[in-house]
Write a protein that holds these residues in place. Structure first.
Motif, mmCIF file in Angstrom:
data_model
loop_
_atom_site.group_PDB
_atom_site.id
_atom_site.type_symbol
_atom_site.label_atom_id
_atom_site.label_comp_id
_atom_site.label_asym_id
_atom_site.label_seq_id
_atom_site.Cartn_x
_atom_site.Cartn_y
_atom_site.Cartn_z
ATOM 1 N N PHE A 146 55.539 51.755 -24.818
ATOM 2 C CA PHE A 146 54.730 50.543 -24.752
ATOM 3 C C PHE A 146 53.309 50.855 -24.282
ATOM 4 O O PHE A 146 52.328 50.319 -24.809
ATOM 5 C CB PHE A 146 55.398 49.538 -23.814
ATOM 6 N N ALA A 147 53.185 51.737 -23.294
ATOM 7 C CA ALA A 147 51.859 52.108 -22.788
ATOM 8 C C ALA A 147 51.039 52.828 -23.854
ATOM 9 O O ALA A 147 49.810 52.753 -23.857
ATOM 10 C CB ALA A 147 52.004 52.987 -21.552
ATOM 11 N N LEU A 148 51.703 53.522 -24.793
ATOM 12 C CA LEU A 148 51.017 54.253 -25.859
ATOM 13 C C LEU A 148 50.873 53.416 -27.126
ATOM 14 O O LEU A 148 50.571 53.959 -28.196
ATOM 15 C CB LEU A 148 51.791 55.544 -26.174
ATOM 16 N N ASP A 149 51.095 52.104 -27.014
ATOM 17 C CA ASP A 149 51.016 51.188 -28.160
ATOM 18 C C ASP A 149 52.064 51.527 -29.221
ATOM 19 O O ASP A 149 51.856 51.312 -30.415
ATOM 20 C CB ASP A 149 49.618 51.189 -28.779
ATOM 21 N N MET A 150 53.202 52.063 -28.772
ATOM 22 C CA MET A 150 54.328 52.346 -29.672
ATOM 23 C C MET A 150 55.555 51.538 -29.269
ATOM 24 O O MET A 150 56.680 51.875 -29.645
ATOM 25 C CB MET A 150 54.665 53.841 -29.649
ATOM 26 N N GLY A 151 55.346 50.484 -28.488
ATOM 27 C CA GLY A 151 56.466 49.682 -28.043
ATOM 28 C C GLY A 151 57.153 48.985 -29.197
ATOM 29 O O GLY A 151 56.510 48.590 -30.177
ATOM 30 N N PRO A 152 58.469 48.813 -29.152
ATOM 31 C CA PRO A 152 59.178 48.121 -30.236
ATOM 32 C C PRO A 152 58.644 46.705 -30.414
ATOM 33 O O PRO A 152 58.263 46.041 -29.446
ATOM 34 C CB PRO A 152 60.638 48.134 -29.776
ATOM 35 N N ASP A 153 58.632 46.249 -31.661
ATOM 36 C CA ASP A 153 58.049 44.942 -31.965
ATOM 37 C C ASP A 153 58.966 44.109 -32.859
ATOM 38 O O ASP A 153 58.500 43.254 -33.603
ATOM 39 C CB ASP A 153 56.689 45.121 -32.654
ATOM 40 N N VAL A 154 60.264 44.369 -32.788
ATOM 41 C CA VAL A 154 61.215 43.730 -33.708
ATOM 42 C C VAL A 154 62.163 42.781 -32.984
ATOM 43 O O VAL A 154 63.195 42.400 -33.528
ATOM 44 C CB VAL A 154 62.024 44.803 -34.466
ATOM 45 N N GLY A 155 61.796 42.362 -31.773
ATOM 46 C CA GLY A 155 62.688 41.495 -30.997
ATOM 47 C C GLY A 155 63.749 42.318 -30.293
ATOM 48 O O GLY A 155 64.120 43.409 -30.749
ATOM 49 N N TRP A 156 64.289 41.777 -29.173
ATOM 50 C CA TRP A 156 65.287 42.558 -28.426
ATOM 51 C C TRP A 156 66.576 42.700 -29.215
ATOM 52 O O TRP A 156 67.416 43.546 -28.906
ATOM 53 C CB TRP A 156 65.552 41.916 -27.070
ATOM 54 N N PHE A 157 66.727 41.925 -30.297
ATOM 55 C CA PHE A 157 67.918 41.926 -31.155
ATOM 56 C C PHE A 157 67.714 42.800 -32.384
ATOM 57 O O PHE A 157 68.667 43.127 -33.068
ATOM 58 C CB PHE A 157 68.204 40.496 -31.610
ATOM 59 N N ALA A 158 66.467 43.149 -32.732
ATOM 60 C CA ALA A 158 66.125 44.120 -33.788
ATOM 61 C C ALA A 158 66.822 43.828 -35.111
ATOM 62 O O ALA A 158 67.385 44.726 -35.743
ATOM 63 C CB ALA A 158 66.441 45.546 -33.313
ATOM 64 N N TYR A 159 66.766 42.583 -35.564
ATOM 65 C CA TYR A 159 67.429 42.236 -36.817
ATOM 66 C C TYR A 159 66.901 43.074 -37.986
ATOM 67 O O TYR A 159 65.695 43.298 -38.119
ATOM 68 C CB TYR A 159 67.207 40.760 -37.148
ATOM 69 N N VAL A 160 67.801 43.521 -38.833
ATOM 70 C CA VAL A 160 67.416 44.128 -40.110
ATOM 71 C C VAL A 160 67.321 43.000 -41.136
ATOM 72 O O VAL A 160 67.994 41.969 -40.988
ATOM 73 C CB VAL A 160 68.462 45.182 -40.545
ATOM 74 N N PRO A 161 66.474 43.141 -42.163
ATOM 75 C CA PRO A 161 65.680 44.325 -42.529
ATOM 76 C C PRO A 161 64.363 44.477 -41.771
ATOM 77 O O PRO A 161 63.621 45.427 -42.024
ATOM 78 C CB PRO A 161 65.414 44.087 -44.020
#
Length: 637
Positions: A146-161
């Motif tokens: 997150f500090a390197l601007d690479m934090g996940p951005d798909v929700g804590w549930f990470a739904y596909v697709p």
């Protein structure tokens, strides 16, 4: 002829006790300095680390929540852009669920369960140390990204697709998936340790109907972890394989299934709610006794409610998928299951209320948090029954009504009991009492700020405000309530700041506590506060459900354990009859080295599949060093 009986000299008894405790302290101590910190296997030291780390993640997650509320206070705000907001939103949820809520409950158990069952250390103490280092590495991975601007951005549930290779560019979703592996590996290790400790290391005489209610809660929770968390590990592994080497588990064009992700995720995700709630319920059942000044009403009913909740928790996951197009007959089954689980929760509520009604309550800060928990969790439970209805859920799905509901369940149902538990067991960890004045101020600010923050979200949801949005248009009727919610969150934040100030101040300047300041009946209060490295000079013998109330003068003990090496008593599963003496492992650096090797492999595998092959080599070396025969029984496990 024999002479008159002579009473033993009390000075000789004191000298003998001093020799015993000094020998035990030498045998069970952790080395001083950095080396001791890295090699210790003392469950109390590791438990304190877990608790401290989890609360650091709570504070970080709270900062992210405050940023989101600042952004949503005004329509079309420009404080946070959409990309960064998605990272903050995902980080907040993932941090709170995977790095705080579940780990902090297990952390409290790591510290307390061995004391409550009357043993000297947790089962598999080196595995316990390994689990903490893995947990710390997973949290560090997420926050560094997150500090390197690479934090996940798909929700804590990470739904596909959305999180799949087609839409989830970069390594953000991979970092989320590997963070799951870290935290679930840690949680599974602790669950195994707790099950073995509770089943096989209970004090002699602690039969199944004499186990403290918090210990029962952690036993059920541990089985939930063991059965539910492999599902999310399978799901996240399938996701990273799709992204890294081109498999198609979730790609419908190649025979995969998008809904497979939701089934696997929520088969874990809904039991996780009860993995968080059941320890909190056990805390309430344990804490309420000394403050009501009577045994908990309905011990058997409370135990059966815990077990029933654990079983029913696996029949609810589809109520998160009512709008996914599944057959309506199946939806009806899950509606019924979702409503049925309210029954054991209601039984526990009535037992707690009956305990208070028939007791003589002492309104200290822990009891205030218990009462706050009862009120807020009932509200969350009522809205839970509402969203269990398919027609209603179809209308409020993905609105702020659901946000309000699960915050009432998770904060009201877990965080409030946890804050009460910190006040209650703080003397056991530090030997000092927390400030009652600061405790009451923090309680009222938190309870008022919480309800003022989250109750209006029900109304926002009914007015149609969607969740997971970073802004909204000025012509929508949500501005006034959003301003009110954001201002109320300031009150909630001040309450938590007071709580943290109280903890830090009391740890150094708080009133020195007696060994049992609450006149509590369970075994953790039978030793000093804080406990010595060996927990108990002699293992206690339990003759009732409330040993410290029923044996106020002298608690029976069992002798026969060696003092020159680390030994535990192993007892039978049902009757807790002494069965064997078992060596307990000494301090070791190998759990840290094994965790470091595992961390390197898991992070490396985000960038190359060959990491699994080459990373297995240092892991194997670390495990060989861990299990290589050392020549003493304490070092053989």
């Amino acid at each position: 002829m024999t002479g008159p009986a002579v009473a033993p000299d009390t000075r000789d008894i004191d000298i003998s006790r001093t020799r015993l405790t000094s020998t035990l302290a030498e045998t069970w101590k952790s080395p001083p300095g950095v080396w001791g910190a890295l090699t210790t296997v003392d469950h109390k030291i590791i438990g304190r680390r877990y608790i401290f780390t989890a609360f650091v993640f709570l504070a970080l997650g709270g900062v992210l929540a405050a940023l989101m509320r600042l952004q949503l206070a005004q329509p079309e705000a420009r404080l946070i852009g959409p990309d960064r907001y998605n990272q903050i939103f995902t980080m907040h949820g993932a941090n709170m669920m995977f790095l705080f809520a579940v780990p902090v409950m297990e952390a409290v158990a790591v510290y307390l369960v061995p004391l409550m069952v009357g043993t000297r250390n947790i089962a598999f103490p080196r595995l316990n140390a390994f689990s903490y280092w893995i947990y710390l590495a997973g949290g560090a991975l997420l926050w560094t990204a997150f500090a390197l601007d690479m934090g996940p951005d798909v929700g804590w549930f990470a739904y596909v697709p959305l999180s799949g290779p087609q839409y989830g560019a970069g390594k953000r979703a991979d970092i989320w998936a590997q963070m799951i592996t870290f935290t679930e590996l840690s949680a599974l290790a602790i669950a195994v340790e707790l099950v073995v400790t509770i089943f096989k290391q209970r004090a002699p005489g602690m039969t199944l109907d004499r186990i403290p209610l918090f210990v029962w809660a952690m036993l059920v929770t541990s089985f939930l972890v063991i059965m539910a968390m492999p599902a999310i590990m399978i799901a996240s592994t399938g996701l990273i394989l799709d992204r890294l080497i081109g498999t198609h588990f979730y790609n419908p064009a190649e025979g995969g299934d998008v809904l497979l992700w939701q089934h696997l995720f929520w088969f874990f995700g809904h039991p996780e709610v009860y993995i968080i709630f059941l320890p909190a319920a056990g805390m309430v059942s344990t804490m309420i006794e000394p403050f009501a000044r009577r045994p908990a009403f309905g011990y058997l009913a409370l135990v059966m409610a815990l077990i029933a909740t654990g079983i029913l928790a696996f029949g609810l996951w589809v109520h998160h998928m009512f709008v996914a197009g599944l057959p309506r007959l199946g939806d009806s089954f899950f509606t019924a299951s979702s409503m049925a689980i309210a029954v054991p929760a209601g039984i526990q509520m009535f037992c707690w209320l009956a305990t208070l009604w028939d007791g003589r309550p002492v309104f200290r800060t822990p009891l205030l948090f218990i009462i706050g928990f009862i009120v807020t969790f009932v509200i969350g439970g009522l809205t839970g029954v509402m969203v269990a209805s398919v027609p209603f859920d179809t209308q409020v799905h993905d609105t702020y009504f659901v946000v309000a509901h699960f915050h009432y369940v998770l904060i009201g149902g877990a965080v409030f009991p946890l804050l009460g538990a910190v006040h209650y067991w703080f003397p056991k960890l530090t030997g000092r009492l927390m400030s009652e004045t600061l405790g009451r101020w923090s309680f009222w600010l938190i309870i008022v700020g919480f309800n003022a923050t989250f109750f209006p979200m029900h109304i926002l949801g009914l007015e149609g405000m969607p969740r997971r949005v970073y802004t909204y248009q000025p012509d929508m009727p949500w501005h006034g309530l959003n301003v009110f919610v954001s201002l109320s969150s300031v009150v909630l934040t001040i309450g938590f700041l007071l709580f943290f100030i109280n903890v830090l101040k009391s740890a150094r300047l708080g009133e020195v506590a007696q060994d049992n300041p609450w006149d509590a009946p369970t075994l953790e209060w039978a030793t000093t506060s804080p406990p010595p490295s060996y927990n108990f000079p002699m293992i206690p013998v339990v003759g009732s459900l409330h040993p410290l109330w029923d044996d106020r003068d002298t608690l029976p003990v069992v002798d026969g354990l060696r003092t020159d090496r680390r030994e535990l008593i192993v007892t039978t599963l049902a009757g807790a009859e002494p069965q064997a003496r078992e060596a307990s492992p000494r301090n070791s650096i190998w759990p840290l080295l094994a965790a470091a090797a595992t961390t390197i492999m898991l992070i490396w595998s985000i960038f190359s599949p060959w990491a699994v092959v080459w990373g297995a080599i240092p892991i194997a070396i670390a495990l060989i060093g861990w299990f290589w025969p050392k020549g003493t029984p304490e070092d053989e496990s």
